[in-house]
Design a protein around this motif. Structure first.
Motif, short mmCIF file in Angstrom:
data_model
loop_
_atom_site.label_atom_id
_atom_site.label_comp_id
_atom_site.label_asym_id
_atom_site.label_seq_id
_atom_site.Cartn_x
_atom_site.Cartn_y
_atom_site.Cartn_z
N MET A 1 0.84 -1.20 0.00
CA MET A 1 0.00 0.00 0.00
C MET A 1 0.88 1.25 0.00
SD MET A 1 -3.17 1.07 2.53
CE MET A 1 -4.17 -0.25 1.86
N ALA A 2 0.45 2.25 -0.76
CA ALA A 2 1.23 3.50 -0.87
C ALA A 2 1.32 4.20 0.48
CB ALA A 2 0.60 4.41 -1.91
N GLU A 3 2.38 4.96 0.67
CA GLU A 3 2.57 5.70 1.90
C GLU A 3 1.50 6.79 2.05
OE1 GLU A 3 5.94 8.58 4.02
OE2 GLU A 3 6.28 7.71 2.05
N LEU A 4 0.92 6.89 3.24
CA LEU A 4 -0.09 7.91 3.51
C LEU A 4 0.57 9.27 3.58
CD1 LEU A 4 -3.05 8.57 4.24
CD2 LEU A 4 -2.41 8.23 6.64
N LYS A 5 0.09 10.21 2.76
CA LYS A 5 0.68 11.54 2.71
C LYS A 5 -0.30 12.67 3.00
CE LYS A 5 4.45 10.37 -0.47
NZ LYS A 5 5.12 10.72 -1.75
N GLN A 6 -1.61 12.37 2.95
CA GLN A 6 -2.57 13.47 3.12
C GLN A 6 -3.92 12.96 3.62
OE1 GLN A 6 -2.44 14.95 -0.91
NE2 GLN A 6 -3.97 13.54 -1.63
N PHE A 7 -4.62 13.86 4.31
CA PHE A 7 -6.00 13.64 4.71
C PHE A 7 -6.91 14.44 3.78
CE2 PHE A 7 -4.42 13.30 9.37
CZ PHE A 7 -4.09 11.97 9.19
N ILE A 8 -8.00 13.83 3.37
CA ILE A 8 -9.03 14.52 2.58
C ILE A 8 -10.33 14.50 3.37
CG2 ILE A 8 -10.30 14.64 0.41
CD1 ILE A 8 -7.29 14.98 0.03
N PHE A 9 -10.80 15.66 3.78
CA PHE A 9 -12.10 15.79 4.44
C PHE A 9 -13.09 16.36 3.43
CE2 PHE A 9 -9.22 15.37 7.88
CZ PHE A 9 -9.95 14.88 8.96
N PHE A 10 -14.22 15.70 3.24
CA PHE A 10 -15.17 16.15 2.22
C PHE A 10 -16.60 16.15 2.74
CE2 PHE A 10 -15.17 11.58 1.81
CZ PHE A 10 -16.45 11.23 1.38
N ASP A 11 -17.44 16.93 2.08
CA ASP A 11 -18.82 17.08 2.51
C ASP A 11 -19.68 17.48 1.32
OD1 ASP A 11 -20.90 17.39 4.64
OD2 ASP A 11 -20.86 19.47 3.98
#
Length: 308
Positions: A1-11
């Motif tokens: 699995m690719a390295e986690l680099k960012q959070f995406i918060f959506f609505d």
């Protein structure tokens, strides 16, 4: 699995009516999001109106609730176009973790993607990396399903931006998450007031002493003797299950705030629950009218000995 680099918060904002609508027909009409870079802490934003398939004018209720009018939607891009823009802005699903405040936003994404023929494999990649943060916050901090505004208030924060604006809702959800992530002691203190102390003010240096007293007090109210009628045993089983849930966050001890003694007491409470459940099921299988507790439970448990 690719390295986690960012959070995406959506609505999403959706079609709505004060007369009620099926979720299927509540098409997305605006998508807002924020992207949080884990390394740089930079926050980037996304905000786009979405033209629904429905040509029915927005109700006054919906316009007032969302701040969206018919002109916004008349000039808006289709769901397919906005989703494509969103994924380009994300810049890599596999390096992202996606969050929203309640699962309705993920459900909206899945429903509208199906309606518009978006490949299910694309949405499955997002779903695999999706977190319902409201569920986590309810379980670990607030006890009840808090709104974004009330969750902020638990941390002494005010809502930033325009309410019912999906980009600002996403941004404020990020703020709550960072507090939850970076300040576990404050989160556990809030949790204690929500789950255990019932808003009772308590000096920090007396938290564990008060917690110890509360655990023993709650347990002492469960049992009066070692021989119990089965109807009463069923009630005790239900009460004990609730206590296990009540103290579960102390057992997890995210902040490291709680003493070994209190952790041990709760571990014994959990062990007692499982022993009691097994004993209850055994007696029930033989149609017993009374339940007799194992002598070992009542003579070796710290919970019992401290009461004695």
């Amino acid at each position: 699995m690719a390295e986690l680099k960012q959070f995406i918060f959506f609505d999403f904002e959706m079609l709505c009516s004060d007369e009620g609508m099926s979720f299927e027909s509540m098409e997305a009409i605006r998508l807002g999001a924020v992207k949080y870079n884990l390394q740089t802490k930079e926050v980037l934003t996304f905000d786009e109106y979405i033209k629904p398939l429905s040509t029915k004018p927005l109700s006054e209720f919906c316009k007032e609730l969302t701040g969206i009018d018919n002109q916004h939607l008349a000039d808006a891009s289709s769901f397919q176009q906005v989703l494509e823009q969103f994924l380009t802005w994300v810049g890599g699903i596999k390096k992202s973790r996606f969050f929203s405040w309640s699962p309705s936003d993920l459900h909206r994404l899945k429903v509208d993607s199906r309606i518009h023929g978006i490949p299910s494999s694309t949405i499955a990649k997002i779903e695999k990396r999706y977190v319902d943060f409201q569920e986590i916050f309810t379980k670990r901090v607030s006890k009840t399903n808090a709104s974004v505004e009330s969750a902020l208030q638990l941390y002494g924060l005010d809502f930033i931006g325009e309410k019912h604006h999906p980009m600002y809702d996403s941004y404020n959800t990020l703020r709550i998450y960072l507090k939850f992530l970076d300040e576990p002691i404050q989160s556990d203190l809030i949790m204690l007031n929500q789950f255990i102390f019932e808003q009772e003010p308590l000096p920090f240096n007396k938290v564990n002493a008060k917690l110890n007293h509360k655990i023993l007090e709650d347990f002492s109210q469960l049992l009066a003797n070692d021989v119990i009628h089965m109807k009463e045993a069923r009630k005790i089983l239900k009460k004990t299950s609730k206590l296990v849930k009540k103290y579960n966050n102390v057992l997890i001890n995210r902040s490291g705030l709680f003493t070994d003694e209190n952790i041990k007491l709760i571990e014994e409470l959990v062990a007692f629950y499982h022993d009691f459940l097994n004993t209850f099921n055994e007696h029930h299988s033989f149609s017993s009218k009374v339940l007799i507790l194992d002598h070992y439970i009542t003579t070796n448990s710290t919970l019992y000995l401290k009461q004695g």
